[in-house]
Design an enzyme around this catalytic site. Structure first.
Site, PDB file in Angstrom:
ATOM      1  N   LEU A 155     -40.918  39.905 -38.112  1.00 45.86           N
ATOM      2  CA  LEU A 155     -41.234  39.371 -36.878  1.00 45.86           C
ATOM      3  C   LEU A 155     -41.293  40.498 -35.837  1.00 45.86           C
ATOM      4  O   LEU A 155     -40.714  41.541 -36.207  1.00 45.86           O
ATOM      5  CB  LEU A 155     -40.267  38.297 -36.452  1.00 45.86           C
ATOM      6  N   LYS A 206     -41.248  46.595 -46.449  1.00 42.06           N
ATOM      7  CA  LYS A 206     -40.795  46.531 -44.873  1.00 42.06           C
ATOM      8  C   LYS A 206     -40.823  47.978 -44.159  1.00 42.06           C
ATOM      9  O   LYS A 206     -40.853  48.065 -43.082  1.00 42.06           O
ATOM     10  CB  LYS A 206     -39.310  45.803 -44.742  1.00 42.06           C
ATOM     11  N   ASN A 210     -42.925  49.670 -41.242  1.00 46.14           N
ATOM     12  CA  ASN A 210     -42.375  50.228 -39.811  1.00 46.14           C
ATOM     13  C   ASN A 210     -42.677  51.603 -39.928  1.00 46.14           C
ATOM     14  O   ASN A 210     -42.843  52.194 -38.886  1.00 46.14           O
ATOM     15  CB  ASN A 210     -40.775  49.782 -39.663  1.00 46.14           C
ATOM     16  N   GLY A 264     -39.359  53.320 -29.628  1.00 48.72           N
ATOM     17  CA  GLY A 264     -37.979  53.044 -29.341  1.00 48.72           C
ATOM     18  C   GLY A 264     -37.744  51.808 -29.993  1.00 48.72           C
ATOM     19  O   GLY A 264     -38.404  50.882 -30.786  1.00 48.72           O
ATOM     20  N   CYS A 267     -35.718  49.008 -34.168  1.00 52.67           N
ATOM     21  CA  CYS A 267     -35.971  49.077 -35.531  1.00 52.67           C
ATOM     22  C   CYS A 267     -36.865  50.253 -35.944  1.00 52.67           C
ATOM     23  O   CYS A 267     -36.406  50.934 -37.069  1.00 52.67           O
ATOM     24  CB  CYS A 267     -37.029  47.808 -36.133  1.00 52.67           C
TER      25      CYS A 267
HETATM   26  N1  LIG Z   1     -35.249  42.676 -34.325  1.00 47.75           N
HETATM   27  C1  LIG Z   1     -36.310  42.831 -34.706  1.00 47.75           C
HETATM   28  O1  LIG Z   1     -37.430  42.883 -34.171  1.00 47.75           O
HETATM   29  C2  LIG Z   1     -36.143  42.626 -36.291  1.00 47.75           C
HETATM   30  C3  LIG Z   1     -37.354  42.446 -36.988  1.00 47.75           C
HETATM   31  C4  LIG Z   1     -37.396  42.522 -38.505  1.00 47.75           C
HETATM   32  C5  LIG Z   1     -35.979  42.885 -39.057  1.00 47.75           C
HETATM   33  N2  LIG Z   1     -34.970  43.365 -38.370  1.00 47.75           N
HETATM   34  C6  LIG Z   1     -33.732  43.504 -38.944  1.00 47.75           C
HETATM   35  O2  LIG Z   1     -33.000  42.395 -39.036  1.00 47.75           O
HETATM   36  C7  LIG Z   1     -31.757  42.731 -39.007  1.00 47.75           C
HETATM   37  C8  LIG Z   1     -31.048  42.066 -37.786  1.00 47.75           C
HETATM   38  O3  LIG Z   1     -31.856  42.512 -36.556  1.00 47.75           O
HETATM   39  P1  LIG Z   1     -31.499  41.679 -34.758  1.00 47.75           P
HETATM   40  O4  LIG Z   1     -32.412  42.461 -34.029  1.00 47.75           O
HETATM   41  O5  LIG Z   1     -31.505  40.213 -35.470  1.00 47.75           O
HETATM   42  O6  LIG Z   1     -30.159  42.310 -34.611  1.00 47.75           O
HETATM   43  P2  LIG Z   1     -28.960  41.858 -33.692  1.00 47.75           P
HETATM   44  O7  LIG Z   1     -28.214  42.897 -33.310  1.00 47.75           O
HETATM   45  O8  LIG Z   1     -29.752  41.248 -32.609  1.00 47.75           O
HETATM   46  O9  LIG Z   1     -28.253  40.629 -34.364  1.00 47.75           O
HETATM   47  C9  LIG Z   1     -27.369  40.871 -35.374  1.00 47.75           C
HETATM   48  C10 LIG Z   1     -26.002  40.015 -35.132  1.00 47.75           C
HETATM   49  O10 LIG Z   1     -25.418  39.987 -36.324  1.00 47.75           O
HETATM   50  C11 LIG Z   1     -23.893  39.817 -35.933  1.00 47.75           C
HETATM   51  N3  LIG Z   1     -23.142  40.355 -37.107  1.00 47.75           N
HETATM   52  C12 LIG Z   1     -22.808  41.253 -37.325  1.00 47.75           C
HETATM   53  N4  LIG Z   1     -21.761  41.429 -38.484  1.00 47.75           N
HETATM   54  C13 LIG Z   1     -21.483  40.009 -38.572  1.00 47.75           C
HETATM   55  C14 LIG Z   1     -20.879  39.574 -39.698  1.00 47.75           C
HETATM   56  N5  LIG Z   1     -20.003  39.927 -40.429  1.00 47.75           N
HETATM   57  N6  LIG Z   1     -20.910  38.065 -39.704  1.00 47.75           N
HETATM   58  C15 LIG Z   1     -21.669  37.329 -38.726  1.00 47.75           C
HETATM   59  N7  LIG Z   1     -22.450  38.199 -37.795  1.00 47.75           N
HETATM   60  C16 LIG Z   1     -22.259  39.277 -37.730  1.00 47.75           C
HETATM   61  C17 LIG Z   1     -23.891  40.519 -34.623  1.00 47.75           C
HETATM   62  O11 LIG Z   1     -22.804  40.081 -33.933  1.00 47.75           O
HETATM   63  C18 LIG Z   1     -25.219  40.101 -34.170  1.00 47.75           C
HETATM   64  O12 LIG Z   1     -25.095  39.104 -33.240  1.00 47.75           O
HETATM   65  C19 LIG Z   1     -31.620  44.326 -38.775  1.00 47.75           C
HETATM   66  O13 LIG Z   1     -31.375  44.783 -40.028  1.00 47.75           O
HETATM   67  C20 LIG Z   1     -33.086  44.500 -38.385  1.00 47.75           C
HETATM   68  O14 LIG Z   1     -33.633  46.049 -38.886  1.00 47.75           O
HETATM   69  C21 LIG Z   1     -35.152  43.379 -36.966  1.00 47.75           C
END
Ligand SMILES: NC(=O)c1ccc[n+]([C@@H]2O[C@H](COP(=O)([O-])OP(=O)(O)OC[C@H]3O[C@@H](n4cnc5c(N)ncnc54)[C@H](O)[C@@H]3O)[C@@H](O)[C@H]2O)c1
Length: 412
Positions: A155, A206, A210, A264, A267
């Site tokens: 996403l 993935k 990216n 920036g 990801c």
């Molecule tokens: N943001 C994007 O566009 C996107 C897209 C694809 C994949 N990703 C990947 O998905 C993952 C999450 O990204 P995101 O942007 O949602 O991150 P984010 O920082 O918005 O959310 C991560 C959440 O995990 C919580 N967390 C941390 N440790 C925890 C634990 N032990 N138990 C429960 N909650 C916990 C944090 O408090 C935070 O709210 C990353 O690996 C990222 O690379 C992100």
């Protein structure tokens, strides 16, 4: 029933997406501030449509809880959507993931094996070489007592809901047939193509995605820099004409084949570094990737040097745009903060920032010694030079001002 660890962009979307398809979902997050906001039916970040889905499912199909025992005991599928930020040497930092896994183990059940699904972005070979051994060290036999897969998420922030619900494809990375069947079953309602691949392939896809996007951006920035040094080249026009080629103009990639201030956000920077680092660990120097990263790291200096050519450091600088991209209030790893840092090193001390939605997030995240204005007119009034660093569409009208120096580093 499903449990989702981590309620950020990916986790919240996953939880609400499955709620939308009629599953019961428990959501767990360690950030209590985030939990309180969500319980109150608000979003902790700007993201279209998630607010509507949250209002619809909160306390119905979607239960935010800190009762991990109850959630895990009742769930057949457990998703891990926690952050995997930059580690010390550029590798992915997996400690949030291991911590969430550890929280799960006490409540698993050998008679009724659960399926653990890593949706967080993790470098290729991580499930096989780190996660499965970690689970087995804790006394669980993977493939017998518990099933494990990775399921990368593609996403885009700003489009989380549509990208999740109407995904282009679903990738299941697993070397175990039973695990694949379980996930195919879970995703049946989505009605999109599902690809089951080996565990390493799932993770790798993935990063292919990216790192290609990062490469296109660094390529475009390098080309813009070359053009700048040759002179008398209209970079904006040149790229727009490039996009008219039918090989580009229907594929929705043009925003990546376009110069700016460097990639920036959460990801691209960390994932590009993580793949470069894992390649190194495996004995390869990924040279293209290394240069993509180098080009991106040079961008703040390049932009600051360009600014310096146009305006001296005793003048008032208005920075337009603080989020990493328009229509988002995510400021993680954003170009503006790095460029402001470079300007401050050059002695610019009258810097003021404006963004339509991300001022508070930026202030809190970076704590920089600078001022802010809360509307476009005020910053235009204040500044001797207006510097566009995020391509918010409202900045287009600033470009026509003849009473101010306007420097557009997003080539709007
Ligand atoms: N943001 C994007 O566009 C996107 C897209 C694809 C994949 N990703 C990947 O998905 C993952 C999450 O990204 P995101 O942007 O949602 O991150 P984010 O920082 O918005 O959310 C991560 C959440 O995990 C919580 N967390 C941390 N440790 C925890 C634990 N032990 N138990 C429960 N909650 C916990 C944090 O408090 C935070 O709210 C990353 O690996 C990222 O690379 C992100």
């Amino acid at each position: 029933m499903i449990t989702v660890f981590g309620l950020g962009f990916v986790g919240l979307t996953t939880a609400l997406g499955f709620s939308h398809f009629g599953k019961r979902v428990y959501g767990i997050d360690t950030n209590q501030e985030r939990v309180a906001i969500l319980k109150n039916n608000s979003l902790p970040f700007l993201e279209p449509h998630l607010d509507i889905a949250l209002a619809e499912h909160n306390n119905r199909n979607f239960i935010i809880t800190d009762d991990v025992q109850n959630a895990i005991a009742n769930s057949e599928y457990i998703f891990y959507c926690v952050g995997t930020p930059y580690g010390e040497n550029g590798e992915a930092d997996l400690h949030y993931l291991f911590s969430a896994l550890k929280d799960t183990f006490p409540y698993m059940n050998k008679e009724k094996p659960k399926t653990l699904i890593i949706k967080s972005t993790i470098p290729p070979s991580t499930t096989k070489e780190k996660i499965i051994p970690f689970i087995e060290e804790h006394g669980w036999s993977v493939g017998d007592d518990v099933y494990v897969a990775n399921n990368p998420e593609f996403l885009r922030e700003g489009h989380c809901w549509e990208d999740f619900i109407y995904a282009d494809r679903i990738v299941i990375g697993s070397d175990n047939e039973e695990t694949v069947d379980r996930l195919k079953n879970l995703y049946e309602a989505f009605n999109v193509p599902i690809f089951a691949v080996s565990s390493n392939t799932g993770e790798y896809i993935k990063y292919l995605s990216n790192t290609l996007l990062a490469t296109l951006i660094s390529y475009s920035n390098e080309m813009a820099d070359v053009a700048e040094h040759i002179g008398n080249i209209d970079v904006t026009k040149a790229f727009n004409i490039l996009h008219m080629d039918k090989r580009w103009n229907k594929c929705n990639m043009t925003s990546y084949v376009y110069p700016g201030c460097g990639y920036g956000g959460y990801c691209l920077p960390k994932d590009t570094n993580a793949l470069y680092t894992i390649a190194k660990v495996k004995g390869r120097n990924a040279e293209i990737l290394g240069n993509v990263i180098k080009t991106n790291n040079n961008m703040p200096k390049i932009i600051a040097n360009r600014i310096e050519k146009h305006i001296s450091n005793d003048k008032k600088i208005g920075i337009l745009g603080l989020s990493f991209k328009p229509n988002s209030n995510d400021v993680r790893d954003c170009a503006s903060a790095k460029i402001i840092n470079e300007l401050q090193k050059k002695g610019y001390c009258n810097i003021c920032g404006y963004d339509p939605v991300a001022i508070n997030e930026f202030k809190e995240y970076y704590n920089l010694n600078m001022d802010y204005k809360y509307n476009l007119e005020d910053i235009c009034e204040y500044a001797d030079a207006l510097i566009i660093l995020t391509a918010w569409s409202e900045f287009k009208k600033v470009k026509n001002r003849i009473d101010k120096l306007v420097l557009d580093y997003r080539y709007m």
